[in-house]
Scaffold this active site. Structure first.
Site, PDB file in Angstrom:
ATOM      1  N   LYS A   1       0.856  -1.204   0.000  1.00 31.55           N
ATOM      2  CA  LYS A   1       0.000   0.000   0.000  1.00 31.55           C
ATOM      3  C   LYS A   1       0.888   1.249   0.000  1.00 31.55           C
ATOM      4  O   LYS A   1       0.678   2.163  -0.805  1.00 31.55           O
ATOM      5  CB  LYS A   1      -0.880   0.015   1.243  1.00 31.55           C
ATOM      6  CG  LYS A   1      -1.488   1.369   1.593  1.00 31.55           C
ATOM      7  CD  LYS A   1      -2.396   1.329   2.795  1.00 31.55           C
ATOM      8  CE  LYS A   1      -1.705   1.586   4.080  1.00 31.55           C
ATOM      9  NZ  LYS A   1      -1.463   3.008   4.405  1.00 31.55           N
ATOM     10  N   ASN A   2       1.907   1.271   0.860  1.00 30.11           N
ATOM     11  CA  ASN A   2       2.690   2.495   1.052  1.00 30.11           C
ATOM     12  C   ASN A   2       3.709   2.742  -0.041  1.00 30.11           C
ATOM     13  O   ASN A   2       4.371   3.773  -0.059  1.00 30.11           O
ATOM     14  CB  ASN A   2       3.351   2.481   2.436  1.00 30.11           C
ATOM     15  CG  ASN A   2       2.302   2.630   3.535  1.00 30.11           C
ATOM     16  OD1 ASN A   2       1.140   2.916   3.242  1.00 30.11           O
ATOM     17  ND2 ASN A   2       2.688   2.402   4.768  1.00 30.11           N
TER      18      ASN A   2
ATOM     19  N   CYS B   1      -5.078  12.129  12.839  1.00 26.61           N
ATOM     20  CA  CYS B   1      -5.880  10.883  12.920  1.00 26.61           C
ATOM     21  C   CYS B   1      -5.639  10.308  14.314  1.00 26.61           C
ATOM     22  O   CYS B   1      -4.984  10.909  15.154  1.00 26.61           O
ATOM     23  CB  CYS B   1      -5.449   9.923  11.823  1.00 26.61           C
ATOM     24  SG  CYS B   1      -3.774   9.378  12.030  1.00 26.61           S
TER      25      CYS B   1
ATOM     26  N   ARG C   1       0.046  14.696  13.209  1.00 24.49           N
ATOM     27  CA  ARG C   1       0.604  14.441  11.865  1.00 24.49           C
ATOM     28  C   ARG C   1       0.649  15.703  11.010  1.00 24.49           C
ATOM     29  O   ARG C   1      -0.024  15.829   9.995  1.00 24.49           O
ATOM     30  CB  ARG C   1      -0.188  13.320  11.195  1.00 24.49           C
ATOM     31  CG  ARG C   1      -0.143  12.070  12.053  1.00 24.49           C
ATOM     32  CD  ARG C   1      -0.716  10.876  11.400  1.00 24.49           C
ATOM     33  NE  ARG C   1       0.138  10.347  10.338  1.00 24.49           N
ATOM     34  CZ  ARG C   1      -0.220   9.289   9.613  1.00 24.49           C
ATOM     35  NH1 ARG C   1      -1.368   8.702   9.844  1.00 24.49           N
ATOM     36  NH2 ARG C   1       0.565   8.848   8.657  1.00 24.49           N
TER      37      ARG C   1
ATOM     38  N   ASP D   1       4.721   0.629  12.263  1.00 24.33           N
ATOM     39  CA  ASP D   1       3.495  -0.012  11.748  1.00 24.33           C
ATOM     40  C   ASP D   1       3.356  -1.457  12.184  1.00 24.33           C
ATOM     41  O   ASP D   1       2.342  -2.087  11.882  1.00 24.33           O
ATOM     42  CB  ASP D   1       3.472   0.061  10.213  1.00 24.33           C
ATOM     43  CG  ASP D   1       3.273   1.488   9.729  1.00 24.33           C
ATOM     44  OD1 ASP D   1       3.439   1.734   8.526  1.00 24.33           O
ATOM     45  OD2 ASP D   1       2.976   2.360  10.569  1.00 24.33           O
TER      46      ASP D   1
ATOM     47  N   ARG E   1      -8.503  -0.611   4.917  1.00 24.43           N
ATOM     48  CA  ARG E   1      -7.682   0.443   4.267  1.00 24.43           C
ATOM     49  C   ARG E   1      -6.321  -0.103   3.887  1.00 24.43           C
ATOM     50  O   ARG E   1      -5.709   0.352   2.920  1.00 24.43           O
ATOM     51  CB  ARG E   1      -7.488   1.634   5.218  1.00 24.43           C
ATOM     52  CG  ARG E   1      -8.710   2.495   5.429  1.00 24.43           C
ATOM     53  CD  ARG E   1      -8.313   3.765   6.144  1.00 24.43           C
ATOM     54  NE  ARG E   1      -7.104   4.307   5.549  1.00 24.43           N
ATOM     55  CZ  ARG E   1      -6.190   5.004   6.232  1.00 24.43           C
ATOM     56  NH1 ARG E   1      -6.356   5.231   7.513  1.00 24.43           N
ATOM     57  NH2 ARG E   1      -5.115   5.469   5.640  1.00 24.43           N
TER      58      ARG E   1
HETATM   59  C1  EPZ Z   1       4.210   6.939   6.378  1.00 25.43           C
HETATM   60  O1  EPZ Z   1       3.400   7.963   6.920  1.00 25.43           O
HETATM   61  C2  EPZ Z   1       3.324   5.715   6.289  1.00 25.43           C
HETATM   62  N1  EPZ Z   1       2.173   6.007   5.418  1.00 25.43           N
HETATM   63  C3  EPZ Z   1       2.816   5.364   7.694  1.00 25.43           C
HETATM   64  O2  EPZ Z   1       2.054   4.164   7.579  1.00 25.43           O
HETATM   65  C4  EPZ Z   1       4.028   5.080   8.589  1.00 25.43           C
HETATM   66  O3  EPZ Z   1       3.574   4.814   9.901  1.00 25.43           O
HETATM   67  C5  EPZ Z   1       4.941   6.311   8.593  1.00 25.43           C
HETATM   68  O4  EPZ Z   1       5.328   6.638   7.238  1.00 25.43           O
HETATM   69  C6  EPZ Z   1       6.211   6.081   9.406  1.00 25.43           C
HETATM   70  O5  EPZ Z   1       6.912   4.991   8.904  1.00 25.43           O
HETATM   71  C7  EPZ Z   1       2.360   5.953   4.080  1.00 25.43           C
HETATM   72  O6  EPZ Z   1       3.438   5.685   3.579  1.00 25.43           O
HETATM   73  C8  EPZ Z   1       1.149   6.242   3.242  1.00 25.43           C
HETATM   74  P1  EPZ Z   1       6.170  10.398   8.428  1.00 25.43           P
HETATM   75  P2  EPZ Z   1       3.934   9.496   6.927  1.00 25.43           P
HETATM   76  O7  EPZ Z   1       6.012  11.642   7.631  1.00 25.43           O
HETATM   77  O8  EPZ Z   1       4.683   9.771   5.678  1.00 25.43           O
HETATM   78  C9  EPZ Z   1       6.075  13.634  11.883  1.00 25.43           C
HETATM   79  C10 EPZ Z   1       0.173   2.816   7.789  1.00 25.43           C
HETATM   80  O9  EPZ Z   1      -0.328   2.268   8.775  1.00 25.43           O
HETATM   81  N2  EPZ Z   1       6.007  14.606  10.783  1.00 25.43           N
HETATM   82  O10 EPZ Z   1       7.420   9.594   8.293  1.00 25.43           O
HETATM   83  O11 EPZ Z   1       2.791  10.376   7.267  1.00 25.43           O
HETATM   84  C11 EPZ Z   1       4.777  12.843  12.011  1.00 25.43           C
HETATM   85  O12 EPZ Z   1       3.832  13.553  12.783  1.00 25.43           O
HETATM   86  C12 EPZ Z   1       0.652   4.244   7.895  1.00 25.43           C
HETATM   87  O13 EPZ Z   1       0.340   2.275   6.668  1.00 25.43           O
HETATM   88  C13 EPZ Z   1       6.114  15.966  11.068  1.00 25.43           C
HETATM   89  O14 EPZ Z   1       6.262  16.358  12.207  1.00 25.43           O
HETATM   90  O15 EPZ Z   1       4.950   9.433   8.154  1.00 25.43           O
HETATM   91  C14 EPZ Z   1       5.230  11.573  12.688  1.00 25.43           C
HETATM   92  O16 EPZ Z   1       5.299  11.784  14.072  1.00 25.43           O
HETATM   93  C15 EPZ Z   1       0.385   4.835   9.273  1.00 25.43           C
HETATM   94  N3  EPZ Z   1       6.023  16.863  10.044  1.00 25.43           N
HETATM   95  C16 EPZ Z   1       6.637  11.363  12.113  1.00 25.43           C
HETATM   96  O17 EPZ Z   1       7.052  12.639  11.591  1.00 25.43           O
HETATM   97  C17 EPZ Z   1       5.857  16.460   8.736  1.00 25.43           C
HETATM   98  O18 EPZ Z   1       5.809  17.328   7.840  1.00 25.43           O
HETATM   99  C18 EPZ Z   1       6.693  10.323  10.999  1.00 25.43           C
HETATM  100  O19 EPZ Z   1       5.885  10.785   9.971  1.00 25.43           O
HETATM  101  C19 EPZ Z   1       5.742  15.074   8.469  1.00 25.43           C
HETATM  102  C20 EPZ Z   1       5.828  14.169   9.501  1.00 25.43           C
END
Ligand code: EPZ
Length: 418
Positions: free
Chosen positions: A22-23, A116, A121, A305, A397
């Site tokens: 998915k990701n 969420c 996020r 995850d 999802r």
């Molecule tokens: C991706 O989300 C994945 N989703 C998530 O999987 C996964 O948990 C996550 O990466 C971490 O590995 C997809 O790929 C679609 P991040 P993403 O930006 O990109 C903070 C699932 O279950 N952050 O690496 O949103 C954020 O709040 C999902 O499949 C900021 O502060 O994750 C979090 O605490 C859930 N500012 C941390 O970084 C930003 O601009 C990691 O977020 C972006 C992120």
């Protein structure tokens, strides 16, 4: 609303096939916005998030076809450079429309993706990157409005190796005829898969999978054909189920090399785990599960995850273990539901202290987010008695027909309308 009814305990045996990631599929589908040519993406899992992406691409003017795990995208006439709230609120990953849209049409308007269950996020790292590439950014009534007369390359150092921000910036930079550097980039396998697609489209990306990525973009990008990598989180979920109650559980079509940290931890718990040279994984649960601590980290660390699934596993380990969640600020929602099944878990800040118990007991539990749902399904599979898992739309999802896959390996599970 649908729920799962699971009659436990179950022994899982036989063969399960892992679907496409998915990701990885999500950013690759948004990358099709970077070209007017026809793009073909194979091994795309049939998930509600993919359906939402289909709706978003169609709303923005793409002709889409999706069937038999094959997604085709081609250009249509009326382009819209907007991602409306009612679609973005369904899927946070909709933010990945921003980079490609900005680079292709020099303007994009998208609803701020709400938080969420697992956290606020924010998208500040994404927006900071776009600003460095020359975008002008305004916030208007919950929408981000970005525009640019001219986009240029930049050196962008991420304050945190955000997966989505790395993907968004990489996609935008691929259509800018200049050099862009991303430092402290995310290193997930999904980043490498996306870079492979962008290179097939004509960009020149080096270093994907490391924290230093160089992107030499082009004025025009071309169509592509690509097969998405296996879903490492689905694979890890079934590996943990095998560790819990597997008798020669065979997991096919996975990519074990994406799961080194999980494999290391599983072996420490005493489980039997064998991997043949085609990447087929064979798992036998062990009588006694040794408690093993985990700390979630960016790849290649232990994936956040798989944290909920690991908590279900440690709930019936022989002793105390500690889970430290370092990626999201509120990702223990499943703990309270596991306690209702008889688990002994205490949460203090970003740590969960787990005292393993002999058995979990079936109960009615509520799913709050995708991976919490997966953890509760695993718990239901091994609990004594009937577990009713409510709000399974969260699970749909990210897991392709998980109830059918579980039935095939011996789990007494049925999907019912509530
Ligand atoms: C991706 O989300 C994945 N989703 C998530 O999987 C996964 O948990 C996550 O990466 C971490 O590995 C997809 O790929 C679609 P991040 P993403 O930006 O990109 C903070 C699932 O279950 N952050 O690496 O949103 C954020 O709040 C999902 O499949 C900021 O502060 O994750 C979090 O605490 C859930 N500012 C941390 O970084 C930003 O601009 C990691 O977020 C972006 C992120």
């Amino acid at each position: 609303m649908e729920c799962f009814i699971i009659e436990g305990p179950n022994i899982v045996t036989g063969e399960v096939k892992i679907s496409g990631s998915k990701n990885s599929a999500l950013p690759i589908l948004f990358a099709t916005i970077l070209t007017d040519d026809k793009c073909i993406v194979e091994n795309v899992p049939e998930l509600s998030d993919i359906k939402t992406t289909y709706e978003l691409l169609a709303y923005c003017g793409k002709e889409c076809f999706f069937g038999f795990n094959r997604f085709e995208v081609s250009q249509s006439s009326n382009i819209k450079t907007e991602a409306p709230y009612d679609l973005v609120r369904k899927m946070r990953a909709s933010v990945l429309i921003a980079g490609p849209m900005l680079a292709k049409y020099k303007r994009v308007k998208f609803s701020m993706p709400g938080g969420c269950a697992i956290g606020v996020r924010p998208i500040d790292i994404h927006l900071d990157g776009f600003k460095k590439l020359g975008a002008d950014i305004k916030l208007e009534e919950g929408y981000v409005v970005m525009s640019a007369k001219h986009l240029h390359g930049a050196k962008i150092n991420l304050k945190f190796p955000s997966v989505g921000a790395t993907e968004n910036i990489m996609m935008a930079a691929s259509l800018i005829d200049d050099l862009t550097i991303i430092e402290n980039a995310a290193k997930e396998p999904e980043i490498v898969d996306l870079a492979e697609v962008l290179n097939k489209m004509g960009a020149c990306i080096e270093g994907a999978g490391s924290s230093f990525i160089k992107i030499r973009g082009k004025k025009r990008l071309f169509g592509f054909k690509h097969r998405v990598i296996p879903d490492r989180i689905e694979c890890g979920t079934f590996m943990i189920l095998g560790a819990l109650s597997g008798r020669r559980l065979v997991i096919k079509h996975g990519q074990p090399k994406h799961l080194d940290s999980l494999i290391r931890k599983l072996k420490m718990t005493g489980v039997f785990l064998d991997i043949d040279d085609e990447g087929t994984i064979i798992i036998d649960s062990s009588k006694l599960i040794k408690p093993v601590n985990i700390v979630t980290k960016p790849y290649p660390g232990f994936p956040t995850d798989l944290q909920a699934q690991w908590m279900s596993y440690m709930s019936v380990a022989n002793g105390r273990s500690i889970i430290t969640e370092k990626i999201f600020e509120n990702r223990f929602m499943h703990a309270a539901e596991l306690v209702r099944m008889g688990a002994n878990i205490n949460i203090k800040g970003n740590k969960a202290y787990i005292e393993g118990v002999k058995k979990l007991k079936g109960a009615t539990v509520m799913v709050s987010d995708l991976r919490a749902g997966a953890g509760l399904v695993l718990a239901g599979c091994i609990a004594d008695g009937v577990t009713k898992v409510r709000r399974v739309y969260h699970i749909d999802r990210g897991y392709e027909r998980i109830d059918e896959k579980l039935k095939l390996i011996g789990v007494k599970i049925k999907r019912e309308e509530e």
